[in-house]
Design a protein around this motif. Structure first.
Motif, short mmCIF file in Angstrom:
data_model
loop_
_atom_site.label_atom_id
_atom_site.label_comp_id
_atom_site.label_asym_id
_atom_site.label_seq_id
_atom_site.Cartn_x
_atom_site.Cartn_y
_atom_site.Cartn_z
N CYS A 74 -7.54 -3.17 -2.78
CA CYS A 74 -7.96 -1.84 -2.33
C CYS A 74 -8.29 -1.87 -0.84
N ALA A 75 -7.75 -0.91 -0.11
CA ALA A 75 -8.08 -0.77 1.31
C ALA A 75 -8.37 0.71 1.57
N ILE A 76 -8.71 1.03 2.80
CA ILE A 76 -9.06 2.41 3.16
C ILE A 76 -7.86 3.06 3.84
N ASP A 77 -7.49 4.23 3.37
CA ASP A 77 -6.35 4.93 3.95
C ASP A 77 -6.77 5.64 5.25
N GLY A 78 -5.77 6.18 5.96
CA GLY A 78 -6.03 6.87 7.23
C GLY A 78 -7.04 8.00 7.08
N CYS A 79 -7.07 8.63 5.90
CA CYS A 79 -7.95 9.78 5.65
C CYS A 79 -9.20 9.38 4.89
N SER A 80 -9.43 8.04 4.77
CA SER A 80 -10.67 7.47 4.22
C SER A 80 -10.74 7.35 2.70
N GLU A 112 -9.54 -6.30 -4.89
CA GLU A 112 -8.94 -7.14 -3.85
C GLU A 112 -7.71 -6.48 -3.22
N PHE A 159 0.86 -1.19 0.00
CA PHE A 159 0.00 0.00 0.00
C PHE A 159 0.89 1.24 0.00
N ARG A 189 0.07 4.31 0.36
CA ARG A 189 -0.42 5.32 1.31
C ARG A 189 -0.12 6.74 0.80
N ALA A 198 2.63 6.45 5.19
CA ALA A 198 2.52 5.73 6.46
C ALA A 198 3.02 4.30 6.32
N GLU A 199 3.35 3.69 7.46
CA GLU A 199 3.77 2.29 7.51
C GLU A 199 5.07 2.02 6.74
#
Lengths: 333, 333
Positions: A182-188, A180, A44, A46, A258-259
């Motif tokens: 795709c995720a949600i970042d800290g800011c959505s 598959e 990711f 980010r 991030a991360e």
């Protein structure tokens, strides 16, 4: 595959902690120039791809329409520290499109900068403007306005703004950004996992303009130059990205995520860089980025000396005593 | 030897970051009950041994002389969040020995607790009282006073206070603390690197009183019970150590240290625990400690449910959305 130890953190005479990770340095043709560890696994990116996420703002004419200068464009690429001029700049971006800060959907957090957080605390609580991603979100909102679409849900994957962003990321990374991954970042907003080698290639293209359309190349150059001229707006006082770009100007573009992710470009060398520390540690990703710059960018003695504190930070305790150091391992040589 | 991945941090459907580390669980006889990864390499225990460092305060009669109750003893073992009652407690410890906060030599830092930091900011700057180690340092100062020695340089390795502390550490860990393995901790006192298996053995002895003198065993029990009765004073609001000891009382003693170290004891099982995450991450060391507790401590359904959020924390972003999780890997099963 086990990624190698890239960074050691010493205390006294011993190594206290170790950070493993992977590095990809790729040219604009997609040739791998340096591969350390595993560069094929999706990661990711980010906030490290904020400059790519900001491209539609320029390409679609929104930046011109609202009269954005270097500061606004740098803020659109930023993970800023929430210092007063960052916040004022984001408010200005929104105002130019006739928008209110309430439109931001990134969520609120305390400013990264301690002094700024203290100042906010004196008068109230932090707002979405203080979120390190507020400049990116202001850019998304301005893009929605310029595109003439409802901006209310601009952060959702299916919104026209995020579709534009996704198309740009696919063009630069040369990968299909599938659900598959795709995720949600800290800011959505969505964050799509991409192999490190593709991220490095994306930044070689971003740094050189090669492999993308002329319009896209011009938009990339405009963002790079804005960040080089206003590096404080990309991060803030004492921050790594700011210090590196203050030092090297247009010769180096760097952006943290991030991360333990870091991306960058060395335009004159035609190289893109992508770094991921396995454990997500920023202190390690930063030192690795400094190490990659030291390896690939020709430096004079003054520049080498200026880069040294970022490459080999000394650790000091609460009394200011020198207790250890962060050092790059031979894996990076 | 490469330590195994103990913790995975997920985002969406993917693993975003990984933490490697080592675990030693040892009984009071010194028998290794569980060894994961490398447990023979010296590790700086940092603040994870504060309860051992506080033993001379009790053994030498200083705690009785100054009328210390559970709160003061828990603070002597604490890495506290700098909340008002922590600060007041440390001031009280010092006042009982006729000392001024100026005697503290730990250095100042902002309270760990955001609300406490904000409150401090309203009226000024943090002092050494807000340093998470100030209770330990107050204990050292009170010990110096009770021993009738000059307290000015109490933090130096050659000072009688640190010699006492060193002797206790050598007794519990069964190792010689040599100069080559000595470094300076964040609060300027010495920290000696000790193999994880010896640290685990030390905490089995601390938890059971076996293998040390009766006086030392009584002092250890007094500190353990003080921490079990006043766990908020050992860390603070919302902190892992506090929540675990609130949940289990005298059945579990746990203490965090910087750079991913965690030590603990399960007195009824006669076990000591020592954990080190290679990369120094606290989020990982905490989840590993929760995993070790879940494995070795008999839990009823209510306790298991209460431990779950510490064992498998959900990650939420700035809008409160569930974006991922921290999870213990099979290496710990």
């Amino acid at each position: 595959m086990t990624n190698p130890v890239l960074i050691e953190v010493t205390r006294g005479l011993l190594v206290e902690s170790r950070h493993r990770g992977a590095v990809a340095v790729v040219d604009a043709a997609g040739t791998m120039v340096l591969e350390i560890g595993e560069a094929a696994t999706p990661v990711f990116p980010r906030s490290a791809v904020k400059a790519l996420q900001a491209l539609p703002l320029v390409e679609r004419g929104a930046a011109d329409r609202y009269g954005f200068g270097d500061e606004e464009l740098a803020l659109a690429c930023a993970s800023h520290s929430g210092e007063p001029a960052h916040v004022a700049g984001v408010e200005r971006m929104l105002a130019k499109a006739g928008l209110d800060p309430q439109a931001l959907r990134c969520g609120a957090h305390w400013p990264i900068a301690q002094a700024a957080a203290a100042a906010v605390e004196r008068t109230g609580a932090p707002s979405a403007l203080h979120n390190n991603c507020s400049g990116k979100h202001a850019g998304f909102l301005c893009l929605a306005c310029a595109m003439g679409v409802d901006h209310a849900e601009y952060f959702r994957p299916e919104h026209p703004v995020q579709r534009e962003v996704r198309a740009v990321l696919e063009d630069f990374t040369g990968t299909a950004l599938v659900k598959e991954r795709c995720a949600i970042d800290g800011c959505s907003v969505p964050t799509w996992a991409v192999p490190l080698r593709n991220l490095a290639h994306a930044f070689a293209k971003f740094g050189t303009g090669q492999g993308v359309s002329p319009e896209r190349a011009r938009a990339a150059a405009r963002l790079r130059h804005a960040c080089a001229r206003k590096p404080w707006h990309v991060a803030g006082t004492g921050r790594f990205c700011t210090e590196v770009m203050q030092l090297f100007g247009t010769r180096v573009f760097v952006k943290t995520g991030a991360e333990g992710v870091f991306c960058g470009a060395l335009p004159q060398q035609g190289l893109g860089i992508a770094i991921k520390c396995d454990d997500g540690a920023s202190r390690a990703a930063q030192a690795v980025m400094a190490g990659v710059i030291a390896r690939f960018l020709p430096l004079d003695a003054t520049e080498r000396a200026a880069l040294a504190p970022l490459l080999h930070p000394t650790l000091r305790n609460w009394n200011g005593l020198d207790v250890g150091a962060v050092r790059v391992t031979d894996a990076l040589q």
